[in-house]
Write an enzyme that holds these catalytic residues in place. Structure first.
Site, short mmCIF file in Angstrom:
data_model
loop_
_atom_site.label_atom_id
_atom_site.label_comp_id
_atom_site.label_asym_id
_atom_site.label_seq_id
_atom_site.Cartn_x
_atom_site.Cartn_y
_atom_site.Cartn_z
N ASN A 193 -2.40 2.67 3.59
CA ASN A 193 -2.00 4.11 3.99
C ASN A 193 -2.73 5.25 3.20
O ASN A 193 -2.97 6.44 3.81
CB ASN A 193 -0.51 4.29 3.49
CG ASN A 193 0.34 3.60 4.29
OD1 ASN A 193 0.30 3.48 5.46
ND2 ASN A 193 1.38 2.75 3.89
N ASP B 115 0.79 -1.16 0.04
CA ASP B 115 0.05 -0.20 -0.01
C ASP B 115 0.85 1.34 0.00
O ASP B 115 0.96 2.07 0.87
CB ASP B 115 -0.83 0.13 1.06
CG ASP B 115 -0.41 0.07 2.66
OD1 ASP B 115 0.90 -0.43 2.45
OD2 ASP B 115 -0.85 0.49 3.55
N THR C 239 2.97 -6.06 2.86
CA THR C 239 3.60 -4.81 3.55
C THR C 239 2.58 -3.99 3.78
O THR C 239 2.71 -2.82 4.09
CB THR C 239 4.75 -4.16 2.98
OG1 THR C 239 4.25 -3.76 1.66
CG2 THR C 239 5.84 -5.24 2.47
N ASP D 163 6.72 1.13 1.95
CA ASP D 163 6.48 0.25 0.98
C ASP D 163 7.35 0.39 -0.50
O ASP D 163 7.94 -0.86 -0.87
CB ASP D 163 4.85 0.13 0.36
CG ASP D 163 3.89 0.12 1.57
OD1 ASP D 163 3.98 0.99 2.21
OD2 ASP D 163 3.49 -0.99 1.91
N HIS E 173 9.88 0.41 8.22
CA HIS E 173 9.03 -0.80 8.37
C HIS E 173 9.32 -1.55 7.34
O HIS E 173 9.81 -2.82 7.45
CB HIS E 173 7.83 -0.37 8.65
CG HIS E 173 7.42 0.71 9.63
ND1 HIS E 173 7.43 0.49 11.00
CD2 HIS E 173 7.00 2.10 9.33
CE1 HIS E 173 7.09 1.58 11.65
NE2 HIS E 173 7.04 2.49 10.72
N ASP E 174 8.64 -1.42 6.16
CA ASP E 174 8.27 -2.42 5.29
C ASP E 174 9.56 -3.11 4.53
O ASP E 174 9.48 -4.40 4.39
CB ASP E 174 7.45 -2.03 4.10
CG ASP E 174 6.11 -1.39 4.66
OD1 ASP E 174 5.83 -2.09 5.61
OD2 ASP E 174 5.21 -0.87 4.08
N PHE F 112 -0.42 -0.13 12.53
CA PHE F 112 -1.44 0.25 11.67
C PHE F 112 -1.87 -0.84 10.64
O PHE F 112 -3.11 -1.04 10.25
CB PHE F 112 -0.86 1.33 10.65
CG PHE F 112 -1.62 1.70 9.61
CD1 PHE F 112 -2.60 2.43 9.67
CD2 PHE F 112 -1.61 1.04 8.36
CE1 PHE F 112 -3.38 2.87 8.52
CE2 PHE F 112 -2.39 1.60 7.26
CZ PHE F 112 -3.32 2.36 7.31
N ASN F 113 -1.08 -1.78 10.06
CA ASN F 113 -1.38 -2.93 8.95
C ASN F 113 -2.38 -3.97 9.55
O ASN F 113 -3.41 -4.01 9.09
CB ASN F 113 -0.29 -3.73 8.65
CG ASN F 113 0.49 -2.88 7.78
OD1 ASN F 113 0.07 -1.63 6.98
ND2 ASN F 113 1.85 -3.11 7.32
C1 BDR Z 1 3.03 -0.07 8.68
O1 BDR Z 1 2.12 0.87 8.39
C2 BDR Z 1 2.27 1.86 7.22
O2 BDR Z 1 2.13 3.19 7.59
C3 BDR Z 1 3.59 1.46 6.77
O3 BDR Z 1 3.54 1.53 5.47
C4 BDR Z 1 3.85 0.04 7.25
O4 BDR Z 1 3.44 -0.93 6.30
C5 BDR Z 1 3.59 0.30 9.79
O5 BDR Z 1 2.97 0.43 10.92
CA CA Z 2 3.00 -0.61 4.01
#
Ligand code: BDR
Ligand code: CA
Length: 312
Positions: free
Chosen positions: A40, A10, A124, A15, A240-241, A166-167
């Site tokens: 996102n 996303d 991701t 990502d 993160h990703d 978040f994910n």
């Molecule tokens: C995740 O949430 C999104 O904002 C980022 O792309 C990542 O995948 C981190 O919590």
């Molecule tokens: Ca992401």
């Protein structure tokens, strides 16, 4: 033989960097397709952003699919306040040449898993597309070699709510399906991604590589820096990703422990919380390899080495 993968994302600046890292690694990864999902930012932007990254990387041959516009059961949430209105603030937006495939991402995933043996899935973003594929046709799991996901949190607490990452919060029902699908799952959650900080020195190292992908990466990470460093008070924003792709390329950078991870799908207060049974205090089945440390310097060495390849 490179491992066959589907990257489900996303974009999202991080990502985008995960896509660059994967596209820079054809010796290890054969990218069958990039599938996109609402996360996102809405789907219309995530699919465009993924195609932009293919253009920037000179990979207009990449197959990019649009998938689910909303989570399995809950209302969509987005994160423009972190990623900017485009989802990839930090690079100039343009209409990419990389085409959008007509097929729905979930159909592509189901068809590919029917025909290709074996495939590694790299989610991701919210895991809606993979979960929808599993729900529609559970037999596709026979061809899933491995799932390497970014999502969840244990020691770090939540980043979108006090208890949820978040994910997983964006589609907790999908995460629960993926974690419990019976195939090997490695989860890179905030416990490791918060160790991977894009300090100014690290971003400068990338910018100095001087190619288009390096410039885009440095621009996006610099944008990320503004919000996250204020939020966390850290030297740089967490990245993160790309940890998912890095785990596939250099698993020795990480330490993981197999344990049970269950997702809260009932309580509004703790919705999307990943209950990680790190100390094996329950009899629940060990369904996930939970990552808890990463060699951050080693990670950035890998990222710099791979992004340098785009200059060749
Ligand atoms: C995740 O949430 C999104 O904002 C980022 O792309 C990542 O995948 C981190 O919590
Ligand atoms: Ca992401």
């Amino acid at each position: 033989m490179p491992r066959k993968v589907i990257i489900d994302c996303d974009p999202g600046q991080d990502d985008a960097v995960a896509l660059f890292l994967a596209m820079a690694s054809p010796g290890e990864l054969d990218i069958l397709g990039v599938t996109t999902v609402a996360g996102n930012v809405p789907l219309a932007l995530t699919q465009r952003n993924a195609r932009m990254m293919c253009d920037i990387a000179g990979r207009r041959d990449m197959r990019v699919f649009a998938g689910c516009e909303r989570p399995l059961r809950r209302a969509p949430i987005t994160a423009e306040y972190i990623h900017g209105a485009t989802g990839i603030d930090g690079v100039d937006v343009f209409e990419p040449d990389t085409p959008l495939e007509a097929q729905h991402a979930v159909d592509f995933i189901v068809d590919t898993l029917r025909n290709e043996v074996p495939v590694t899935l790299i989610p991701t973003g919210p895991m809606t597309n993979f979960a929808a594929a599993i729900e529609r046709e559970p037999s596709v799991l026979d061809n899933v070699e491995q799932i390497v996901s970014m999502g969840g949190a244990m020691r770090e607490g939540g980043n979108r709510s006090p208890s949820a990452e978040f994910n997983v919060l964006a589609d907790p029902h999908a995460a629960e399906i993926v974690y419990n699908c019976g195939r090997p799952v490695t989860a890179l959650g905030l416990d490791v991604t918060h160790q991977v900080l894009s300090t100014r020195e690290r971003v400068a190292r990338i910018r100095e590589l001087g190619n288009d992908v390096a410039a885009a990466t440095a621009g996006m990470l610099s944008f990320f820096h503004r919000y996250d460093t204020r939020k966390y008070g850290s030297e740089g924003a967490p990245l993160h990703d790309p940890c998912t792709v890095a785990w596939l390329l250099e698993p020795d950078l990480f330490q993981t422990k197999r344990c049970n991870v269950s997702v809260e799908t009932d309580s509004e207060l703790t919705m999307g919380h990943t209950a990680v049974d790190f100390w094996h205090v329950t009899d629940r089945p060990h369904n996930v390899d939970w990552a808890y440390t990463i060699d951050a310097d080693g990670f950035y060495d890998l990222l710099v080495e791979r992004i340098a390849r785009f200059g060749d």
